[in-house]
Design a protein around this motif. Sequence first.
Motif, short mmCIF file in Angstrom:
data_model
loop_
_atom_site.label_atom_id
_atom_site.label_comp_id
_atom_site.label_asym_id
_atom_site.label_seq_id
_atom_site.Cartn_x
_atom_site.Cartn_y
_atom_site.Cartn_z
N PHE A 171 -1.06 8.93 -9.35
CA PHE A 171 -1.03 9.87 -8.22
C PHE A 171 -2.28 10.74 -8.19
O PHE A 171 -2.80 11.12 -9.22
N ILE A 172 -2.72 11.04 -6.97
CA ILE A 172 -3.85 11.94 -6.81
C ILE A 172 -3.34 13.37 -6.85
O ILE A 172 -2.14 13.62 -6.71
N GLU A 173 -4.27 14.30 -7.02
CA GLU A 173 -3.90 15.71 -6.99
C GLU A 173 -3.61 16.11 -5.55
O GLU A 173 -4.36 15.74 -4.63
N ALA A 174 -2.55 16.83 -5.35
CA ALA A 174 -2.18 17.26 -4.00
C ALA A 174 -3.16 18.30 -3.49
O ALA A 174 -3.66 19.11 -4.26
N PRO A 175 -3.43 18.28 -2.19
CA PRO A 175 -4.32 19.30 -1.63
C PRO A 175 -3.70 20.68 -1.74
O PRO A 175 -2.47 20.83 -1.64
N GLU A 176 -4.53 21.68 -1.93
CA GLU A 176 -4.04 23.05 -2.00
C GLU A 176 -3.71 23.55 -0.61
O GLU A 176 -4.42 23.25 0.35
N GLN A 235 0.83 -1.20 0.00
CA GLN A 235 0.00 0.00 0.00
C GLN A 235 0.86 1.25 0.00
O GLN A 235 1.99 1.25 0.45
N ILE A 236 0.25 2.32 -0.54
CA ILE A 236 0.86 3.64 -0.50
C ILE A 236 -0.02 4.49 0.41
O ILE A 236 -1.23 4.59 0.20
N SER A 237 0.59 5.08 1.43
CA SER A 237 -0.11 6.02 2.30
C SER A 237 0.28 7.42 1.85
O SER A 237 1.47 7.75 1.80
N ILE A 238 -0.71 8.21 1.49
CA ILE A 238 -0.46 9.56 0.99
C ILE A 238 -0.83 10.53 2.08
O ILE A 238 -1.96 10.54 2.56
N LEU A 239 0.17 11.33 2.49
CA LEU A 239 -0.01 12.25 3.62
C LEU A 239 0.15 13.70 3.19
O LEU A 239 0.92 14.00 2.28
N SER A 240 -0.55 14.58 3.89
CA SER A 240 -0.45 16.01 3.61
C SER A 240 0.84 16.58 4.20
O SER A 240 1.58 15.88 4.90
N LYS A 241 1.03 17.86 3.95
CA LYS A 241 2.21 18.56 4.47
C LYS A 241 2.32 18.43 5.98
O LYS A 241 3.41 18.30 6.53
N ASP A 242 1.17 18.43 6.68
CA ASP A 242 1.18 18.32 8.13
C ASP A 242 1.01 16.87 8.60
O ASP A 242 0.63 16.62 9.73
N THR A 270 -5.19 6.12 1.33
CA THR A 270 -4.38 4.91 1.29
C THR A 270 -4.78 4.15 0.05
O THR A 270 -5.97 3.94 -0.20
N VAL A 271 -3.79 3.77 -0.76
CA VAL A 271 -4.04 3.05 -2.00
C VAL A 271 -3.38 1.68 -1.90
O VAL A 271 -2.18 1.60 -1.62
N LYS A 291 5.21 5.38 2.23
CA LYS A 291 4.55 6.58 2.74
C LYS A 291 5.07 7.75 1.91
O LYS A 291 6.27 7.95 1.80
N LEU A 292 4.14 8.51 1.34
CA LEU A 292 4.51 9.67 0.55
C LEU A 292 3.92 10.92 1.17
O LEU A 292 2.80 10.91 1.69
#
Length: 71
Positions: free
Chosen positions: A26-31, A2-9, A15-16, A59-60
Amino acid sequence: MQISILSKDEKLIETVKLEEGAEIEFIEAPEVEGFEFVAWVDKNGEEFEETEMPAEDVKLYASYKEKVVEH
């Protein structure tokens, strides 16, 4: 795997679950106000450039740079 996609904070965005060797989309990053998205990076701050799922969990983190305001 799995890939865990985390925000800046470091809040979990998504989770994919993928099989090893599967294509990564890849998903679009949050603004983030005042910042511009640069890349998805690993825990060491290295840009993640893989296009296929590796044989381990990943983890990204969203990486940003401050927006330059031109006057």
